[in-house]
Design an enzyme around this catalytic site. Structure first.
Site, PDB file in Angstrom:
ATOM      1  N   ASP A  67       1.017  -1.230   0.006  1.00 48.20           N
ATOM      2  CA  ASP A  67       0.039  -0.143   0.043  1.00 48.20           C
ATOM      3  C   ASP A  67       0.893   1.270   0.134  1.00 48.20           C
ATOM      4  O   ASP A  67       2.293   1.259   0.151  1.00 48.20           O
ATOM      5  CB  ASP A  67      -0.886   0.027   1.328  1.00 48.20           C
ATOM      6  CG  ASP A  67      -0.147  -0.466   2.597  1.00 48.20           C
ATOM      7  OD1 ASP A  67      -0.786  -0.813   3.402  1.00 48.20           O
ATOM      8  OD2 ASP A  67       0.971  -0.386   2.467  1.00 48.20           O
ATOM      9  N   ASN A 135      -7.506  -2.411  14.209  1.00 42.29           N
ATOM     10  CA  ASN A 135      -8.917  -2.507  13.983  1.00 42.29           C
ATOM     11  C   ASN A 135      -9.077  -3.791  13.066  1.00 42.29           C
ATOM     12  O   ASN A 135     -10.189  -3.758  12.355  1.00 42.29           O
ATOM     13  CB  ASN A 135      -9.783  -1.221  13.183  1.00 42.29           C
ATOM     14  CG  ASN A 135      -8.862  -0.787  11.963  1.00 42.29           C
ATOM     15  OD1 ASN A 135      -7.882  -1.818  11.535  1.00 42.29           O
ATOM     16  ND2 ASN A 135      -9.519   0.146  11.266  1.00 42.29           N
ATOM     17  N   HIS A 137      -7.458  -4.102  10.039  1.00 40.15           N
ATOM     18  CA  HIS A 137      -7.134  -4.095   8.864  1.00 40.15           C
ATOM     19  C   HIS A 137      -5.850  -4.749   8.393  1.00 40.15           C
ATOM     20  O   HIS A 137      -4.819  -4.969   9.174  1.00 40.15           O
ATOM     21  CB  HIS A 137      -7.026  -2.695   8.411  1.00 40.15           C
ATOM     22  CG  HIS A 137      -5.957  -1.760   8.744  1.00 40.15           C
ATOM     23  ND1 HIS A 137      -6.072  -0.636   9.721  1.00 40.15           N
ATOM     24  CD2 HIS A 137      -4.712  -1.973   8.440  1.00 40.15           C
ATOM     25  CE1 HIS A 137      -5.017  -0.187   9.723  1.00 40.15           C
ATOM     26  NE2 HIS A 137      -3.890  -0.976   9.222  1.00 40.15           N
ATOM     27  N   GLU A 142      -9.613  -1.485   5.131  1.00 40.62           N
ATOM     28  CA  GLU A 142     -10.309  -1.169   6.399  1.00 40.62           C
ATOM     29  C   GLU A 142     -11.531  -1.909   6.643  1.00 40.62           C
ATOM     30  O   GLU A 142     -12.030  -2.722   5.849  1.00 40.62           O
ATOM     31  CB  GLU A 142     -10.444   0.272   6.603  1.00 40.62           C
ATOM     32  CG  GLU A 142      -9.383   1.222   6.503  1.00 40.62           C
ATOM     33  CD  GLU A 142      -8.789   1.593   7.607  1.00 40.62           C
ATOM     34  OE1 GLU A 142      -8.296   2.694   7.950  1.00 40.62           O
ATOM     35  OE2 GLU A 142      -8.920   0.696   8.504  1.00 40.62           O
TER      36      GLU A 142
HETATM   37  C1  GLP Z   1      -0.681   0.371   8.500  1.00 38.07           C
HETATM   38  C2  GLP Z   1      -0.201  -0.632   7.027  1.00 38.07           C
HETATM   39  C3  GLP Z   1      -0.581  -2.037   7.413  1.00 38.07           C
HETATM   40  C4  GLP Z   1       0.088  -2.230   8.847  1.00 38.07           C
HETATM   41  C5  GLP Z   1      -0.355  -1.532   9.803  1.00 38.07           C
HETATM   42  C6  GLP Z   1       0.092  -1.876  11.077  1.00 38.07           C
HETATM   43  O1  GLP Z   1      -2.013   0.499   8.388  1.00 38.07           O
HETATM   44  N1  GLP Z   1      -0.899  -0.158   6.002  1.00 38.07           N
HETATM   45  O2  GLP Z   1       0.076  -2.552   6.480  1.00 38.07           O
HETATM   46  O3  GLP Z   1       0.016  -3.620   9.240  1.00 38.07           O
HETATM   47  O4  GLP Z   1      -0.422  -0.167   9.609  1.00 38.07           O
HETATM   48  O5  GLP Z   1       0.916  -1.129  11.550  1.00 38.07           O
HETATM   49  P1  GLP Z   1       1.923  -1.319  12.862  1.00 38.07           P
HETATM   50  O6  GLP Z   1       2.907  -2.618  12.529  1.00 38.07           O
HETATM   51  O7  GLP Z   1       2.895  -0.149  12.906  1.00 38.07           O
HETATM   52  O8  GLP Z   1       1.005  -1.289  14.081  1.00 38.07           O
END
Ligand code: GLP
Length: 231
Positions: A67, A135, A137, A142
């Site tokens: 992404d 949440n 995702h 989402e």
């Molecule tokens: C973002 C990214 C996801 C990632 C998520 C969790 O939304 N697009 O790919 O898994 O954050 O991030 P973190 O690992 O910092 O909790």
């Protein structure tokens, strides 16, 4: 689904690194799906360490990132482009032409998303690294995302924008993301989750049925899912 519980974050990162190193040894031109955020940082550090010890050769590896915010400049420190080069690509020898990222500067979102899907079709993802949002995702799919979704532009939830905006640097309200169906096409998926805030999402993945309000539960149907948790 194969669940590995580790005693700390370092072990989580090392276990994930060992699996990826083995896969690259088996298939030197492996196509790797990459994630951003805090969780995979330890994994990237371990992969760089193994690369420096000549234990992993990335020279034939291809990559696709999940992404990117939209719109955002590549040089913006909040962009995933910036994150990936700073934390990984600049520290290993990988061909720039083998790196595929959604372009946060594109003038044609529709074309960008279609091209990305075409490139992935041509180079199917062998191993997809995933984190998970609080949440539930995955990528930027989402809650409420269609399990048949493809690469597209999405609106981020207020919670995600708040969580991702730090030190006054507000992230964009939209993002380009691989869809859930795109992610599910990967031959193997390694999901990483660390810290109490992820416990609920992991509980939904392991304990409940598939639920659109928890996109991570789409992974229950994947035949080759490894979940590495330190919660
Ligand atoms: C973002 C990214 C996801 C990632 C998520 C969790 O939304 N697009 O790919 O898994 O954050 O991030 P973190 O690992 O910092 O909790």
């Amino acid at each position: 689904m194969f669940v590995i519980k580790t005693k700390n974050y370092r072990e989580l990162s090392k276990r994930a690194c060992d699996i990826i190193a083995r896969e690259i040894l088996k298939k030197p031109d492996l196509t790797l799906g990459l994630a951003t955020g805090n969780t995979p940082l330890g994994l990237y550090k371990e992969l760089i360490k193994e690369y420096k010890k000549n234990k992993i050769d990335f020279s034939k590896v291809k990559s696709f990132n999940l992404d990117e915010y939209y719109p955002i400049k590549k040089k913006d420190k909040k962009s995933f482009y910036y994150y990936m080069f700073k934390n990984f690509f600049n520290k290993i020898k990988i061909k720039k032409s083998n790196i595929n990222m959604l372009n946060g500067e594109t003038k044609s979102v529709k074309k960008e998303c279609l091209n990305y899907e075409k490139k992935i079709k041509k180079n199917p993802i062998d191993v997809q690294i995933l984190g998970v949002g609080v949440n539930g995702h995955i990528g930027f799919n989402e809650p409420g995302s269609d399990f048949n979704s493809k690469t597209r532009l999405i609106e981020l939830t207020k919670e995600t924008i708040k969580r991702k905006s730090r030190f006054g640097k507000k992230v964009p309200a939209k993002a380009l993301t691989m869809g859930i169906k795109t992610i599910m096409k990967a031959k193997k998926i390694i999901l990483l989750a660390s810290g109490k805030p992820k416990a609920k999402a992991i509980q939904h993945l392991i304990k409940t049925k598939s639920d659109k309000d928890w996109p991570v539960t789409a992974l229950k149907k994947h035949k080759n899912l490894i979940v590495i948790i330190n919660i």
